[in-house]
Design an enzyme around this catalytic site. Structure first.
Site, PDB file in Angstrom:
ATOM      1  N   ARG A   1       0.850  -1.194   0.000  1.00 48.44           N
ATOM      2  CA  ARG A   1       0.000   0.000   0.000  1.00 48.44           C
ATOM      3  C   ARG A   1       0.885   1.243   0.000  1.00 48.44           C
ATOM      4  O   ARG A   1       1.759   1.389   0.865  1.00 48.44           O
ATOM      5  CB  ARG A   1      -0.927   0.000   1.224  1.00 48.44           C
ATOM      6  CG  ARG A   1      -1.800   1.227   1.263  1.00 48.44           C
ATOM      7  CD  ARG A   1      -2.822   1.243   2.387  1.00 48.44           C
ATOM      8  NE  ARG A   1      -3.481   2.534   2.373  1.00 48.44           N
ATOM      9  CZ  ARG A   1      -3.749   3.269   3.437  1.00 48.44           C
ATOM     10  NH1 ARG A   1      -3.482   2.825   4.645  1.00 48.44           N
ATOM     11  NH2 ARG A   1      -4.322   4.450   3.305  1.00 48.44           N
TER      12      ARG A   1
ATOM     13  N   HIS B   1      -3.426  10.935   0.849  1.00 50.94           N
ATOM     14  CA  HIS B   1      -3.025  10.623   2.222  1.00 50.94           C
ATOM     15  C   HIS B   1      -2.606  11.948   2.885  1.00 50.94           C
ATOM     16  O   HIS B   1      -1.446  12.156   3.242  1.00 50.94           O
ATOM     17  CB  HIS B   1      -1.908   9.586   2.242  1.00 50.94           C
ATOM     18  CG  HIS B   1      -1.822   8.797   3.518  1.00 50.94           C
ATOM     19  ND1 HIS B   1      -2.039   7.439   3.596  1.00 50.94           N
ATOM     20  CD2 HIS B   1      -1.564   9.188   4.787  1.00 50.94           C
ATOM     21  CE1 HIS B   1      -1.893   7.024   4.843  1.00 50.94           C
ATOM     22  NE2 HIS B   1      -1.605   8.077   5.598  1.00 50.94           N
TER      23      HIS B   1
ATOM     24  N   TYR C   1      -5.824   0.922  15.420  1.00 50.41           N
ATOM     25  CA  TYR C   1      -4.591   0.764  16.196  1.00 50.41           C
ATOM     26  C   TYR C   1      -4.827   0.379  17.659  1.00 50.41           C
ATOM     27  O   TYR C   1      -4.029  -0.328  18.235  1.00 50.41           O
ATOM     28  CB  TYR C   1      -3.773   2.073  16.163  1.00 50.41           C
ATOM     29  CG  TYR C   1      -3.107   2.313  14.829  1.00 50.41           C
ATOM     30  CD1 TYR C   1      -1.823   1.851  14.579  1.00 50.41           C
ATOM     31  CD2 TYR C   1      -3.765   2.997  13.807  1.00 50.41           C
ATOM     32  CE1 TYR C   1      -1.201   2.043  13.356  1.00 50.41           C
ATOM     33  CE2 TYR C   1      -3.146   3.196  12.571  1.00 50.41           C
ATOM     34  CZ  TYR C   1      -1.865   2.721  12.353  1.00 50.41           C
ATOM     35  OH  TYR C   1      -1.263   2.908  11.132  1.00 50.41           O
TER      36      TYR C   1
ATOM     37  N   ASN D   1      -8.608   1.378   9.118  1.00 52.50           N
ATOM     38  CA  ASN D   1      -7.376   1.567   9.895  1.00 52.50           C
ATOM     39  C   ASN D   1      -7.735   1.468  11.367  1.00 52.50           C
ATOM     40  O   ASN D   1      -8.685   2.119  11.829  1.00 52.50           O
ATOM     41  CB  ASN D   1      -6.762   2.947   9.642  1.00 52.50           C
ATOM     42  CG  ASN D   1      -6.165   3.096   8.259  1.00 52.50           C
ATOM     43  OD1 ASN D   1      -6.160   2.143   7.471  1.00 52.50           O
ATOM     44  ND2 ASN D   1      -5.658   4.273   7.956  1.00 52.50           N
TER      45      ASN D   1
ATOM     46  N   GLU E   1      -4.523  -0.544   7.750  1.00 52.19           N
ATOM     47  CA  GLU E   1      -3.444  -0.171   8.675  1.00 52.19           C
ATOM     48  C   GLU E   1      -3.689  -0.800  10.031  1.00 52.19           C
ATOM     49  O   GLU E   1      -4.838  -0.812  10.524  1.00 52.19           O
ATOM     50  CB  GLU E   1      -3.373   1.352   8.894  1.00 52.19           C
ATOM     51  CG  GLU E   1      -2.772   2.115   7.754  1.00 52.19           C
ATOM     52  CD  GLU E   1      -2.678   3.607   8.044  1.00 52.19           C
ATOM     53  OE1 GLU E   1      -2.474   4.005   9.208  1.00 52.19           O
ATOM     54  OE2 GLU E   1      -2.805   4.377   7.076  1.00 52.19           O
TER      55      GLU E   1
ATOM     56  N   GLU F   1      -8.412   8.185   5.982  1.00 52.76           N
ATOM     57  CA  GLU F   1      -8.815   8.756   7.268  1.00 52.76           C
ATOM     58  C   GLU F   1      -9.333  10.194   7.189  1.00 52.76           C
ATOM     59  O   GLU F   1      -8.670  11.127   7.672  1.00 52.76           O
ATOM     60  CB  GLU F   1      -7.658   8.675   8.275  1.00 52.76           C
ATOM     61  CG  GLU F   1      -7.234   7.256   8.582  1.00 52.76           C
ATOM     62  CD  GLU F   1      -6.234   7.181   9.726  1.00 52.76           C
ATOM     63  OE1 GLU F   1      -5.852   8.234  10.272  1.00 52.76           O
ATOM     64  OE2 GLU F   1      -5.835   6.067  10.087  1.00 52.76           O
TER      65      GLU F   1
HETATM   66  C1  BGC Z   1      -2.167   7.291   9.432  1.00 51.82           C
HETATM   67  C2  BGC Z   1      -0.715   7.054   9.112  1.00 51.82           C
HETATM   68  C3  BGC Z   1       0.105   7.148  10.382  1.00 51.82           C
HETATM   69  C4  BGC Z   1      -0.382   6.087  11.331  1.00 51.82           C
HETATM   70  C5  BGC Z   1       0.438   5.898  12.594  1.00 51.82           C
HETATM   71  C6  BGC Z   1      -2.639   6.639  10.707  1.00 51.82           C
HETATM   72  O1  BGC Z   1      -3.569   7.459  11.299  1.00 51.82           O
HETATM   73  O2  BGC Z   1      -2.962   6.931   8.343  1.00 51.82           O
HETATM   74  O3  BGC Z   1      -0.303   7.955   8.143  1.00 51.82           O
HETATM   75  O4  BGC Z   1       1.461   7.103  10.170  1.00 51.82           O
HETATM   76  O5  BGC Z   1      -1.698   6.415  11.700  1.00 51.82           O
HETATM   77  O6  BGC Z   1       0.511   7.035  13.361  1.00 51.82           O
END
Ligand code: BGC
Length: 494
Positions: A97, A142, A330, A328, A397, A188
């Site tokens: 990607r 992006h 995390y 995405n 992501e 995002e």
């Molecule tokens: C973004 C990335 C970023 C990642 C980690 C995401 O919100 O799409 O560009 O590097 O988070 O911080």
């Protein structure tokens, strides 16, 4: 025995609730890694590229970037893309990607002058990927708006920018129609709008809490829909590609069984993800967002809601503009309802009215919102299925940031193992239609306001070395082995 030791080490990391799933990934499941032009390319004014809002932000407001750094050179991928592709190949991945920089293709931002050197850069990159049989997954936007469009038009606060994005998208669909089948329009929109035009923490740094961010949101969604329809009408039949917009959210776990906390979780998800996904997958803004913003806007003295309404035509135009759901994700937070903030200056967070926190036993990444909780991803995937139906989900992501950059990154391996296990649980136990997992990131990069102080790469990059040497961390070999075996433990079952 190894599995036992591994489970023990997970318990010490706080993953006690998660047993690592020992099924194989389905045969057609795909793996990839991700990155983005403004974070790795460098070459910020090279061969005709012009300044983007992030170049401008870093140069003019250095105090906003933790280490006062710029993305001028970053990983120098503009010159070293062959090394990046070689790493992707060595990892045995299906997808790479990457994103195209609008200002490298159209230096003025307008579709008046195509920069052939910029086009050639991406052509070369795609050829390199094709030679090693890796498919590009390509993001058109992006976060790197050409600065000219911010200066002249006010950026995403102006609907004309949505039309210009659509022109730029059409051009890319045409230029790269033989190279790219997997398209992402915008990455995002929440960060683009809330941080870019709400709090002002991100480029272009416009502070317009609770107002600008909603105007931006409508324009970004229209931009996506315009690009989607262009692909559908002019390219799909011949190219047979697929298009989606990336949405992102933290998972918000209700802190109790009370109706208030359950509603708080749902409300936070609707404000964080539904605001962007609902118009596309269901039609219109989520009702809870419409109601709450309208109610508070009225109390604040606004004549109409701060959330701009979609017309009936726009609702119909935006609805259904997806070929898959790109996500995405995390981290996870616990969430409680809270009493509404007193009426004063508007703000997005006041519209939601929740408090979030992390359990102390959860490991964290470098940021304070970052709770490492693999089951949070499973809960989110199930919520997406419940909310939007049996749509194909592509994780675009997922990854762990740290501030040490340590090469023996066992914590990152545990993170990937836990989150990939959550993917298997969602697929096999919950019947979620999850087809792809893309890790962020293959290499350390310029992490926006985190500059060069936040590391997410499976490859370390030496940013003080003019060669920008890339060296694999421990996680790179773990991930490579996982992709080859399609298994997270020593012995897997079908
Ligand atoms: C973004 C990335 C970023 C990642 C980690 C995401 O919100 O799409 O560009 O590097 O988070 O911080």
């Amino acid at each position: 025995m190894k599995l036992f030791i591994f489970v023990l080490s997970l318990i010490s990391l706080g993953f006690a609730d998660d047993e690592i799933n020992s099924r194989y990934f389905p045969e057609n499941f795909k793996f990839g890694v991700a990155n983005a032009a403004p974070q790795i390319e460098g070459g910020w004014l090279e061969d005709g590229k012009t300044e983007t809002v992030w170049d401008h932000f870093a140069h003019t407001r250095p105090e906003m970037i933790v280490d006062r750094s710029t993305p001028d050179i970053a990983c120098d991928s503009y010159h070293k893309y062959k090394e990046d592709v070689a790493m992707v190949k060595a990892m045995g991945l299906d997808y790479y990607r990457l994103s195209i920089a609008w200002a490298r293709i159209l230096p003025t931002g307008y579709p008046d002058k195509i920069n052939q050197a910029g086009v050639q850069y991406y052509k070369n990159l795609f050829a390199e990927l094709k030679a090693v049989n890796v498919e590009p997954m390509v993001t058109l936007y992006h976060w790197d708006l050409p600065q000219s469009l911010e200066d002249e038009l006010g950026g995403w606060l102006n609907e004309t920018v949505a039309d210009l994005f659509a022109e730029y998208a059409r051009l890319c669909f045409e230029l790269f129609k033989d190279d790219v089948k997997m398209w992402i329009t915008i990455n995002e929109p929440k960060q683009v709008c809330q941080a870019g035009y709400g709090t002002g923490f991100f480029a272009p740094g416009v502070v317009s809490n609770g107002v600008g961010e909603y105007i931006c949101t409508k324009n970004v969604i229209l931009a996506h829909a315009k690009a989607y329809h262009i692909y559908d009408n002019e390219f799909r039949a011949a190219s047979q590609g697929r298009v989606a917009m990336v949405v992102d959210t933290t998972w918000f776990e209700p802190a109790s069984d009370s109706a208030e906390d359950q509603e708080a979780s749902e409300r936070a998800l609707q404000f964080n993800l539904g605001l962007y996904a609902n118009p596309i997958f269901i039609g219109n803004w989520p009702q809870v967002v419409i109601d709450r913003v309208a109610q508070r806007s009225a109390l604040e003295g606004f004549a109409t809601s701060r959330l701009p309404a979609f017309t009936e035509e726009e609702i119909a135009y935006v609805k259904g503009t997806y070929d898959y759901l790109a996500l995405n994700h995390y981290a996870t937070n616990m969430i409680n309802a809270t009493s509404d903030a007193p009426i004063a200056d508007p703000a997005y967070w006041k519209d939601i009215s929740v408090v979030t926190w992390k359990k102390p036993e959860w490991p964290s990444g470098s940021a304070d919102w970052f709770g490492v909780v693999p089951w949070g991803l499973r809960h989110l995937l199930v919520w997406l299925k419940k909310t939007y139906g049996d749509v194909e989900i592509v994780i675009t992501e997922n990854g762990l940031s740290d501030t040490t950059g340590i090469m023996e990154d066992d914590h990152r391996i545990s993170y990937y193992q836990g989150y990939l296990s959550a993917c298997l649980d969602a697929i096999y136990e919950d019947g979620v239609n999850l087809s792809t997992y893309t890790a962020w990131s293959i290499i350390d990069d310029w992490e926006w306001t985190g500059g060069y102080t936040s590391f997410l790469g499976m490859y370390y990059v030496n940013f003080t070395d003019p060669e920008r040497t890339r060296i694999p961390r421990k996680s790179a070999s773990w991930f490579t082995n996982m992709v080859a075996t399609r298994c997270l433990v020593d012995t897997c079952t079908k």
